[in-house]
Scaffold this active site. Structure first.
Site, PDB file in Angstrom:
ATOM      1  N   LEU A  21      -0.141  -1.445 -15.932  1.00 20.58           N
ATOM      2  CA  LEU A  21      -0.462  -2.534 -14.999  1.00 20.58           C
ATOM      3  C   LEU A  21      -0.585  -3.970 -15.896  1.00 20.58           C
ATOM      4  O   LEU A  21      -0.612  -4.233 -16.970  1.00 20.58           O
ATOM      5  CB  LEU A  21      -2.194  -2.283 -14.736  1.00 20.58           C
ATOM      6  CG  LEU A  21      -2.370  -1.064 -14.161  1.00 20.58           C
ATOM      7  CD1 LEU A  21      -3.882  -0.717 -13.814  1.00 20.58           C
ATOM      8  CD2 LEU A  21      -1.716  -0.795 -12.826  1.00 20.58           C
ATOM      9  N   GLU A  23      -1.418  -8.206 -14.234  1.00 27.21           N
ATOM     10  CA  GLU A  23      -2.015  -9.016 -13.352  1.00 27.21           C
ATOM     11  C   GLU A  23      -1.718  -8.894 -11.916  1.00 27.21           C
ATOM     12  O   GLU A  23      -2.441  -9.364 -11.116  1.00 27.21           O
ATOM     13  CB  GLU A  23      -2.234 -10.585 -13.716  1.00 27.21           C
ATOM     14  CG  GLU A  23      -3.101 -10.738 -15.042  1.00 27.21           C
ATOM     15  CD  GLU A  23      -2.317 -10.624 -16.342  1.00 27.21           C
ATOM     16  OE1 GLU A  23      -1.223  -9.956 -16.355  1.00 27.21           O
ATOM     17  OE2 GLU A  23      -2.701 -11.150 -17.619  1.00 27.21           O
ATOM     18  N   GLY A  24      -0.470  -8.816 -11.543  1.00 27.03           N
ATOM     19  CA  GLY A  24      -0.019  -8.547 -10.268  1.00 27.03           C
ATOM     20  C   GLY A  24      -0.344  -7.281  -9.540  1.00 27.03           C
ATOM     21  O   GLY A  24      -1.168  -7.428  -8.460  1.00 27.03           O
ATOM     22  N   HIS A  25      -0.726  -6.217 -10.422  1.00 25.48           N
ATOM     23  CA  HIS A  25      -1.238  -5.045 -10.015  1.00 25.48           C
ATOM     24  C   HIS A  25      -2.945  -5.461  -9.855  1.00 25.48           C
ATOM     25  O   HIS A  25      -3.669  -4.852  -8.864  1.00 25.48           O
ATOM     26  CB  HIS A  25      -1.223  -4.022 -10.991  1.00 25.48           C
ATOM     27  CG  HIS A  25       0.101  -3.337 -11.145  1.00 25.48           C
ATOM     28  ND1 HIS A  25       0.823  -3.677 -12.374  1.00 25.48           N
ATOM     29  CD2 HIS A  25       1.079  -2.852 -10.471  1.00 25.48           C
ATOM     30  CE1 HIS A  25       1.797  -3.064 -12.560  1.00 25.48           C
ATOM     31  NE2 HIS A  25       2.211  -2.558 -10.927  1.00 25.48           N
ATOM     32  N   GLN A  49      12.532   7.309  -6.502  1.00 25.51           N
ATOM     33  CA  GLN A  49      12.991   5.939  -6.343  1.00 25.51           C
ATOM     34  C   GLN A  49      13.842   5.363  -7.425  1.00 25.51           C
ATOM     35  O   GLN A  49      14.179   4.177  -7.346  1.00 25.51           O
ATOM     36  CB  GLN A  49      11.597   4.879  -5.960  1.00 25.51           C
ATOM     37  CG  GLN A  49      10.649   4.517  -7.005  1.00 25.51           C
ATOM     38  CD  GLN A  49       9.932   3.668  -6.707  1.00 25.51           C
ATOM     39  OE1 GLN A  49       8.831   4.257  -5.886  1.00 25.51           O
ATOM     40  NE2 GLN A  49       9.503   2.426  -6.924  1.00 25.51           N
ATOM     41  N   ASP A 138       7.734  -7.512  -4.154  1.00 26.12           N
ATOM     42  CA  ASP A 138       8.630  -6.637  -3.568  1.00 26.12           C
ATOM     43  C   ASP A 138       8.628  -6.793  -2.096  1.00 26.12           C
ATOM     44  O   ASP A 138       7.917  -5.989  -1.196  1.00 26.12           O
ATOM     45  CB  ASP A 138       8.163  -5.179  -3.855  1.00 26.12           C
ATOM     46  CG  ASP A 138       8.244  -4.804  -5.411  1.00 26.12           C
ATOM     47  OD1 ASP A 138       9.015  -4.766  -5.942  1.00 26.12           O
ATOM     48  OD2 ASP A 138       7.062  -5.255  -6.136  1.00 26.12           O
ATOM     49  N   SER A 173       6.383  -8.175 -14.039  1.00 27.46           N
ATOM     50  CA  SER A 173       7.017  -6.669 -13.623  1.00 27.46           C
ATOM     51  C   SER A 173       6.627  -5.955 -14.986  1.00 27.46           C
ATOM     52  O   SER A 173       6.852  -6.537 -15.901  1.00 27.46           O
ATOM     53  CB  SER A 173       8.327  -6.778 -13.467  1.00 27.46           C
ATOM     54  OG  SER A 173       9.024  -5.538 -13.231  1.00 27.46           O
ATOM     55  N   SER A 174       6.226  -4.767 -14.743  1.00 25.67           N
ATOM     56  CA  SER A 174       6.225  -3.951 -15.843  1.00 25.67           C
ATOM     57  C   SER A 174       7.403  -3.690 -16.851  1.00 25.67           C
ATOM     58  O   SER A 174       7.222  -3.584 -18.204  1.00 25.67           O
ATOM     59  CB  SER A 174       5.623  -2.232 -15.309  1.00 25.67           C
ATOM     60  OG  SER A 174       4.442  -2.407 -14.664  1.00 25.67           O
TER      61      SER A 174
END
Ligand code: AMP
Length: 288
Positions: A21, A23-25, A49, A138, A173-174
């Site tokens: 995770l 900060e976006g999540h 995916q 996304d 992004s992770s």
């Protein structure tokens, strides 16, 4: 999943993630915690995916850290379904959102959007949230999920949330932890998008000009696409405004990066949505 759902009461929010995770999540989780009585988040690295086995093998993970971060953001239930629970049988049922999911990422990562749509359908069916939160990072995925929810009649509100960026503009992004020495080069993509957003703010509306602003910023050979699209259909738009999004993807070393700016104009005026910038480096660099 049925057991987790039975423990949640009132208006239930869902935040699906693949973990590691940032900060976006966390922004999605905080928003759900604010808007819903209870928030469930899922942590499931969805093999369906990944079109590239190497990408799946190196996908970063740190469950303990994720659980602590999610809890601190107001997540009541962290659901970590095993592969067996998600798909007791190898799935014979696939969810393909024609057109919307087949362009762009669908072209560059065959099967990717069908993998996303199938797993999100499985999570919505299993967890039955009232609201489900997804990042505008996304943009195509958000369009696919919005449409599948309409087409299949899931009683859930899909909520699109702002893209979160590093101090220097890189979209969180992770996978960014895998960039290594390519990180500086990777900034080219967000820089190009910011230039296009500036041009839009100055009145430029031509797709060709705005797309070129992105392409010109990215080193030769790294770019997969830079395309102005209608937000809900992801078809190419020739003129920015209305509800359009400039989406872009490029490859830097082992990492493929996608990023975008929303370019919106209505009778109130025009605005480029560049997302939110953090004031300090992302949590994903915390353990380095
Ligand atoms: P992932 O774990 O990458 O599958 O992402 C899980 C959710 O977090 C998806 O809805 C993503 O769109 C969202 N997300 C990922 N990165 C960001 C970001 N930088 N800003 C906002 N949301 C994001």
């Amino acid at each position: 999943m049925a057991e987790a759902r039975a423990r949640a009461a009132g208006v239930v929010g869902l935040v699906p993630t693949m973990g590691f995770l940032h900060e976006g999540h966390l922004s999605l989780m905080e928003r759900s915690a604010t808007e819903c009585d209870q928030t469930m988040a899922t942590l499931y690295v969805n093999p369906l995916q990944f079109d590239d086995p190497a990408d799946l093998a190196r996908y970063p993970a740190d469950h303990d850290r994720d659980l602590a971060l999610a809890e601190a953001c107001g997540v009541d239930l962290m659901v970590v379904p095993g592969a067996e629970e998600m798909f007791p049988n190898p799935p014979l049922t696939w969810v393909t959102v024609e057109g919307i999911g087949e362009r762009l990422e669908g072209e560059y990562r065959p099967g990717h959007m069908t993998g996303v749509a199938t797993v999100v359908t499985r999570l919505l069916a299993g967890l039955q949230p009232h609201r489900a939160y997804f990042g505008r990072k996304d943009a195509q995925q958000l369009a696919v999920i919005t449409r599948l929810v309409q087409d299949l009649g899931f009683p859930v509100d899909v909520v699109g949330c702002p893209l979160v960026r590093e101090v220097d503009g890189l979209a969180l992004s992770s996978r960014n932890v895998l960039l290594g020495e390519c990180r500086a080069e990777a900034l080219a993509l967000s820089r190009g998008l910011m230039r296009a957003a500036d041009r839009f703010d100055q009145g430029e509306r031509s797709a060709t000009v705005l797309e070129a602003a992105v392409r010109d910023a990215v080193p030769d050979g790294a770019m997969d696409y830079a395309r102005l699209c209608e937000v809900s259909t992801m078809t190419r738009a020739t003129v920015a405004g209305g509800e359009t999004v400039l989406v872009a993807a490029a490859r830097f070393g082992p990492v493929r990066i996608i990023d975008n700016v929303f370019l919106v104009a209505d009778h109130h005026g025009a605005s480029a949505d560049r997302g939110i910038r953090l004031g300090r480096p992302s949590l994903i660099y915390g353990s380095e």
